[in-house]
Design an enzyme around this catalytic site. Structure first.
Site, PDB file in Angstrom:
ATOM      1  N   GLU A 119      -2.177 -19.620   4.166  1.00 48.22           N
ATOM      2  CA  GLU A 119      -2.600 -18.605   5.370  1.00 48.22           C
ATOM      3  C   GLU A 119      -2.859 -17.404   4.196  1.00 48.22           C
ATOM      4  O   GLU A 119      -2.316 -17.137   3.421  1.00 48.22           O
ATOM      5  CB  GLU A 119      -1.628 -18.326   5.702  1.00 48.22           C
ATOM      6  CG  GLU A 119      -1.713 -19.220   7.219  1.00 48.22           C
ATOM      7  CD  GLU A 119      -0.193 -19.143   7.827  1.00 48.22           C
ATOM      8  OE1 GLU A 119       0.168 -18.055   8.114  1.00 48.22           O
ATOM      9  OE2 GLU A 119       0.399 -20.094   8.677  1.00 48.22           O
ATOM     10  N   LYS A 121      -1.432 -13.592   2.841  1.00 41.47           N
ATOM     11  CA  LYS A 121      -0.599 -13.201   2.772  1.00 41.47           C
ATOM     12  C   LYS A 121      -0.210 -11.541   2.919  1.00 41.47           C
ATOM     13  O   LYS A 121      -1.211 -10.615   1.935  1.00 41.47           O
ATOM     14  CB  LYS A 121       0.397 -13.164   1.978  1.00 41.47           C
ATOM     15  CG  LYS A 121       1.819 -12.875   1.370  1.00 41.47           C
ATOM     16  CD  LYS A 121       2.838 -13.184  -0.021  1.00 41.47           C
ATOM     17  CE  LYS A 121       4.158 -12.388   0.591  1.00 41.47           C
ATOM     18  NZ  LYS A 121       3.815 -11.217   0.769  1.00 41.47           N
ATOM     19  N   ASP A 123      -0.384  -8.106   3.958  1.00 41.47           N
ATOM     20  CA  ASP A 123       0.356  -6.821   3.272  1.00 41.47           C
ATOM     21  C   ASP A 123       0.582  -5.567   4.651  1.00 41.47           C
ATOM     22  O   ASP A 123      -0.353  -4.093   4.354  1.00 41.47           O
ATOM     23  CB  ASP A 123      -0.078  -6.403   2.007  1.00 41.47           C
ATOM     24  CG  ASP A 123       1.144  -5.211   1.089  1.00 41.47           C
ATOM     25  OD1 ASP A 123       1.600  -5.935   1.738  1.00 41.47           O
ATOM     26  OD2 ASP A 123      -0.135  -5.033   0.053  1.00 41.47           O
ATOM     27  N   TYR A 235       1.287 -15.219  12.689  1.00 42.77           N
ATOM     28  CA  TYR A 235       0.992 -16.722  12.300  1.00 42.77           C
ATOM     29  C   TYR A 235       2.120 -17.438  11.931  1.00 42.77           C
ATOM     30  O   TYR A 235       2.326 -18.585  11.148  1.00 42.77           O
ATOM     31  CB  TYR A 235       1.109 -15.757  10.422  1.00 42.77           C
ATOM     32  CG  TYR A 235       2.277 -15.408  10.020  1.00 42.77           C
ATOM     33  CD1 TYR A 235       1.860 -13.718  10.005  1.00 42.77           C
ATOM     34  CD2 TYR A 235       3.467 -15.202   9.904  1.00 42.77           C
ATOM     35  CE1 TYR A 235       2.106 -12.567   9.403  1.00 42.77           C
ATOM     36  CE2 TYR A 235       4.082 -14.998   9.135  1.00 42.77           C
ATOM     37  CZ  TYR A 235       3.979 -13.189   9.106  1.00 42.77           C
ATOM     38  OH  TYR A 235       5.129 -12.757   8.855  1.00 42.77           O
ATOM     39  N   LYS A 323       1.313 -14.971  -5.122  1.00 39.85           N
ATOM     40  CA  LYS A 323       1.201 -14.332  -5.606  1.00 39.85           C
ATOM     41  C   LYS A 323       0.073 -13.612  -6.038  1.00 39.85           C
ATOM     42  O   LYS A 323       0.012 -13.652  -7.271  1.00 39.85           O
ATOM     43  CB  LYS A 323       2.143 -12.412  -5.618  1.00 39.85           C
ATOM     44  CG  LYS A 323       3.176 -12.752  -4.633  1.00 39.85           C
ATOM     45  CD  LYS A 323       3.791 -12.015  -3.377  1.00 39.85           C
ATOM     46  CE  LYS A 323       4.819 -10.739  -4.089  1.00 39.85           C
ATOM     47  NZ  LYS A 323       4.630  -9.733  -3.667  1.00 39.85           N
ATOM     48  N   CYS A 417     -20.771  21.712 -22.952  1.00 43.90           N
ATOM     49  CA  CYS A 417     -21.042  20.046 -23.538  1.00 43.90           C
ATOM     50  C   CYS A 417     -19.460  19.576 -24.208  1.00 43.90           C
ATOM     51  O   CYS A 417     -19.683  20.771 -25.217  1.00 43.90           O
ATOM     52  CB  CYS A 417     -21.994  19.656 -23.996  1.00 43.90           C
ATOM     53  SG  CYS A 417     -21.955  18.022 -24.345  1.00 43.90           S
ATOM     54  N   CYS A 420     -22.292  18.270 -27.812  1.00 46.73           N
ATOM     55  CA  CYS A 420     -22.317  19.215 -28.917  1.00 46.73           C
ATOM     56  C   CYS A 420     -22.882  20.939 -28.923  1.00 46.73           C
ATOM     57  O   CYS A 420     -23.387  22.210 -28.828  1.00 46.73           O
ATOM     58  CB  CYS A 420     -23.890  19.087 -28.212  1.00 46.73           C
ATOM     59  SG  CYS A 420     -25.260  19.737 -26.351  1.00 46.73           S
ATOM     60  N   CYS A 435     -25.211  17.969 -19.395  1.00 41.26           N
ATOM     61  CA  CYS A 435     -25.203  18.088 -20.650  1.00 41.26           C
ATOM     62  C   CYS A 435     -26.891  18.080 -20.559  1.00 41.26           C
ATOM     63  O   CYS A 435     -27.098  17.014 -20.584  1.00 41.26           O
ATOM     64  CB  CYS A 435     -24.672  17.707 -21.623  1.00 41.26           C
ATOM     65  SG  CYS A 435     -25.373  18.552 -23.406  1.00 41.26           S
ATOM     66  N   CYS A 440     -28.281  16.569 -28.318  1.00 41.94           N
ATOM     67  CA  CYS A 440     -26.875  16.223 -27.569  1.00 41.94           C
ATOM     68  C   CYS A 440     -26.652  14.398 -28.749  1.00 41.94           C
ATOM     69  O   CYS A 440     -27.386  13.449 -28.159  1.00 41.94           O
ATOM     70  CB  CYS A 440     -26.278  15.940 -26.309  1.00 41.94           C
ATOM     71  SG  CYS A 440     -24.812  15.701 -26.300  1.00 41.94           S
TER      72      CYS A 440
HETATM   73  S1  IVH Z   1       5.081 -16.795   6.962  1.00 39.62           S
HETATM   74  C1  IVH Z   1       8.995 -19.671   7.645  1.00 39.62           C
HETATM   75  N1  IVH Z   1       2.513 -16.123   7.287  1.00 39.62           N
HETATM   76  O1  IVH Z   1       5.224 -12.023   3.587  1.00 39.62           O
HETATM   77  C2  IVH Z   1       8.277 -18.690   6.615  1.00 39.62           C
HETATM   78  N2  IVH Z   1       4.106 -15.012   6.064  1.00 39.62           N
HETATM   79  O2  IVH Z   1       6.981 -11.774   1.196  1.00 39.62           O
HETATM   80  C3  IVH Z   1       8.212 -16.950   6.367  1.00 39.62           C
HETATM   81  N3  IVH Z   1       4.148 -12.348   5.291  1.00 39.62           N
HETATM   82  O3  IVH Z   1       7.852 -11.625   5.423  1.00 39.62           O
HETATM   83  C4  IVH Z   1       6.986 -16.210   5.982  1.00 39.62           C
HETATM   84  N4  IVH Z   1       1.535 -13.394   5.510  1.00 39.62           N
HETATM   85  O4  IVH Z   1       6.469 -11.098   6.780  1.00 39.62           O
HETATM   86  C5  IVH Z   1       4.491 -16.006   6.273  1.00 39.62           C
HETATM   87  N5  IVH Z   1       0.578 -15.684   6.613  1.00 39.62           N
HETATM   88  C6  IVH Z   1       1.845 -15.625   6.934  1.00 39.62           C
HETATM   89  C7  IVH Z   1       2.569 -13.906   5.965  1.00 39.62           C
HETATM   90  C8  IVH Z   1       3.766 -13.336   6.052  1.00 39.62           C
HETATM   91  C9  IVH Z   1       2.204 -11.715   5.467  1.00 39.62           C
HETATM   92  C10 IVH Z   1       4.815 -11.796   4.351  1.00 39.62           C
HETATM   93  C11 IVH Z   1       6.329 -12.256   5.994  1.00 39.62           C
HETATM   94  C12 IVH Z   1       7.004 -12.495   4.658  1.00 39.62           C
HETATM   95  C13 IVH Z   1       6.334 -11.952   3.573  1.00 39.62           C
HETATM   96  C14 IVH Z   1       7.499 -12.635   1.970  1.00 39.62           C
END
Ligand code: IVH
Length: 682
Positions: A119, A121, A123, A235, A323, A417, A420, A435, A440
């Site tokens: 999935e 991640k 932010d 998620y 990451k 400039c 020049c 310029c 130049c």
């Molecule tokens: S699962 C048991 N899935 O990233 C699994 N976390 O650095 C626990 N986060 O604090 C987390 N996207 O809040 C999971 N697809 C995703 C996520 C996700 C973002 C966050 C989550 C966690 C942080 C970890």
């Protein structure tokens, strides 16, 4: 009561209809009614509720607009700990994780036999949504993982958060309890618009979408939160009564069926090799999404195995975050230098205290233009946020005002400039400063650099330093001078021994064999990059034919833009440029198409592909891009749909980009198009 019955029934109907349309719009991105119709239903509901305040349902969409401000947030104990995630930053880290868990897997289970879900991640800010008998009763922040803060009133305002599940009639029956984990975030396009609004009204802007989302959700007044463009992706299921799941994938499907927003980028993968390929692929995909993803979360799909692996500290062993390298950093702005471009444009550039960013050390960054510098109030000595997206040169986002000491100095606009000393002019219609001195030296250096670059004449051994030496020594004023250079002239220059001088002269001589289309591109006529040059040479097989062409004739090439046509005609109208052409001809460069050089090739690379174009492309006008795509067998349509194969984007892309992201249509930029056609190299 019986007289009121129809009205009350209408209210129920409105609540469920509006909630459904809200879901179509915000979760499925596929509305079935227009905004006007939606507003009408909404107003009708508001009127009924105003007349009968005691009727208002807990899942009424009118309750999303935000209630009374709170004194503070109550504490909420989570039903189960909201765990964190261990993270790795490279593929080796994934293998190390697998090695660690291999020893802890149940009898008979091997790493090779495991399936995974992957999935994005997200932010943003972690949120926990608690449903009792289908109704949203509580929403909380993660807090320390055990106890969070009650932000129910704020979470209710996020359009994608279901107030009641299942959202659609016919979904799975509501369980007695369901606790869902997700991430609240601010979509990138909305974040940019929101920050612009803040800036225009003189308010403090947010450094990034994450801060904007977190700040918006921690408002005590939910009416403020309601006005912030927030969204959520769910998620995980933290806790459930009356329903259970054996795999992560199954729980994602269930959440989707219930009406929660679940990312369509999530996938179930059968092997670890697929997981690794997915992680590598995602690095580039990241820039095409309408939200910030700072990595990929890898989860063992089988929940019994995942949970059976236990926890180290706050990190479950059964899941891992891969990451991506960070793309933003803070560092000090030491100075601002002004670079003079090929066309005379004066571009400010930041000199930074060196800082690590995404695996490289950054000490220079772009500052867009002087208007932008003034608008953001960037000063020398400031701590500034810098950002690097994809492979592009990092740019300065803006200053961290809170870190000012009072010793910062404003950045002055140039009046002359820097190369020049000539006067600086500014086009009415443009923010850029120029310029205009044709002699130049800095412009000469840039023109020669462009001439020798890989996609143009491809002369190796002529780096910036050497070009500067040649210009400073007065040996080169324009590109034609290169072809008159002799070994004897180079020898007195610093760093030139016999062999190096000879090699350079040979490389320059060899470039005389470059085809006409490259010569044409290398001239640096505005709007005539490599691709347009190719297109032009198929219609005007020699420089004389092109020089003699009228604007109308050039424009009449299928799809060729007016702007570029005008710039070509203007270029040839300039006597200095005509002299340059004469000298280049005398030097023996290819000024016409040679037999066998004609394009396009037999097998058209874009055959059967449908493109949509949005935004301002770096070198092609929209018409030119259209012509080019057609010429190579592709089709160009107006709007993005499931039938679109690629969205070609430039700067200031609008709703088409959002739509493409929603539909998962691959997004490409102009260089990528060139690569597809095979004109540019990888
Ligand atoms: S699962 C048991 N899935 O990233 C699994 N976390 O650095 C626990 N986060 O604090 C987390 N996207 O809040 C999971 N697809 C995703 C996520 C996700 C973002 C966050 C989550 C966690 C942080 C970890």
């Amino acid at each position: 009561m019986s007289e009121q019955e129809p009205e009350r029934r209408r209210m129920y109907e409105l609540v469920s209809q509006i909630n459904y349309h809200n879901y179509r719009y915000h979760v499925l991105n596929d509305p079935v009614i227009g905004d006007g119709q939606y507003d009408e239903l909404f107003r009708e509901l508001q009127a009924i509720e105003a007349a009968h305040p005691d009727w208002v349902l807990p899942n009424s969409p009118t309750r999303r607009v935000g209630g009374e401000p709170l004194e503070g947030f109550e504490k909420v104990q989570h039903p189960r700990p909201i765990l964190s995630l261990a993270s790795v930053v490279d593929i080796d880290g994934i293998y190390a994780w697998l090695e660690r868990i291999a020893k802890l897997l149940p009898e008979g289970v091997t790493v090779e036999s495991l399936a995974f879900t992957v999935e994005p991640k997200f932010d943003g800010l972690t949120v926990v949504l608690d449903y009792e008998n289908g109704l949203l009763v509580r929403g909380a922040t993660r807090g320390d993982g055990l106890v969070g803060e009650d932000i129910t009133a704020n979470l209710r305002t996020i359009p994608g958060v279901p107030l009641r599940i299942p959202v659609e009639a016919g979904g799975p029956p509501a369980p007695s309890r369901l606790v869902v984990r997700g991430e609240a975030y601010m979509p990138l396009d909305r974040f940019e618009a929101f920050n612009r609004e803040l800036a225009e009204s003189g308010e403090k802007t947010f450094a990034n979408p994450r801060n904007a989302a977190a700040g918006s959700l921690r408002q005590l007044d939910p009416r403020i939160t309601a006005r912030r463009p927030l969204a959520v992706y769910c998620y995980a299921i933290v806790d459930a009564e009356g329903v259970s799941f054996s795999s992560q994938w199954e729980s994602l499907c269930y959440l989707r069926a219930m009406g929660f927003p679940v990312s369509s980028e999530s996938a179930r993968l059968e092997t670890i090799d697929q997981v690794i390929a997915h992680c590598q692929q995602w690095m580039s995909k990241r820039d095409t999404l309408n939200y910030e993803a700072d990595g990929i979360v890898i989860k063992i799909d089988d929940l019994a195995i995942q949970e059976g692996l236990g926890v180290v500290g706050k990190d479950p062993r059964g899941a891992l975050a891969f990451k991506f390298p960070a793309r933003e950093a803070t560092t000090r702005l030491l100075d601002v230098v002004i670079n003079v471009g090929r066309t005379g444009i004066l571009a400010p550039a930041a000199v930074l205290e060196p800082v690590e960013l995404g695996g490289i050390t950054v000490q220079n960054a772009t500052l867009h233009n002087f208007d932008d510098i003034e608008r953001k109030d960037i000063r020398i000595g400031d701590m500034v946020r810098i950002k690097r997206a994809g492979d592009v040169i990092p740019y300065v986002i803006g200053p961290v005002i809170d870190l000012r000491t009072g010793t910062e100095r404003p950045i002055e606009r140039p009046t002359h400039c820097p190369s020049c000393g000539g006067p600086v002019t500014r086009d009415e219609a443009e923010v850029a400063m120029y310029c205009r001195n044709p002699a130049c030296p800095a412009q000469a250096v840039r023109r020669v650099e462009y001439w020798v670059s890989r996609n143009c004449m491809d002369i190796v051994g002529l780096g910036t330093r050497i070009v500067e030496q040649l210009v400073d020594a007065g040996l080169v004023r324009d590109v034609a001078d290169l072809y008159a250079l002799t070994v004897e002239q180079l020898l007195p220059l610093e760093g030139f021994a016999e062999k190096k001088a000879r090699n350079l002269i040979e490389a320059i001589a060899a470039s005389k064999e470059q085809p006409f289309s490259r010569v044409l591109a290398a001239l640096g006529i505005q709007g005539v990059g490599v691709t347009v040059a190719e297109l032009l040479t198929t219609h005007f097989p020699s420089i004389d034919a092109l020089a003699a062409a009228t604007q109308e004739q050039i424009e009449s090439i299928h799809g060729m833009g007016e702007h570029t046509a005008r710039s070509i005609v203007q270029w040839f109208a300039d006597a200095r440029n005509r002299t340059l052409i004469t000298r280049l001809k005398q030097a023996g460069l290819q000024m016409e198409v040679q037999v066998g050089e004609q394009t396009p090739p037999g097998e058209l690379p874009l055959a059967g592909k449908t493109f949509v174009i949005t935004g301002t492309l770096p070198t092609l006008t929209r018409d030119e891009a259209t012509a080019l795509i057609r010429r190579y067998g592709g089709k160009v349509t107006e709007s993005v749909s499931a039938q679109t194969d690629y969205l070609l984007v430039g700067e200031k892309a609008g709703s088409k980009l959002t739509k493409a992201r929603q539909l998962g249509v691959p997004v490409i930029d102009e260089p990528a198009l060139h690569r597809m056609i095979g004109i540019a190299e990888e």
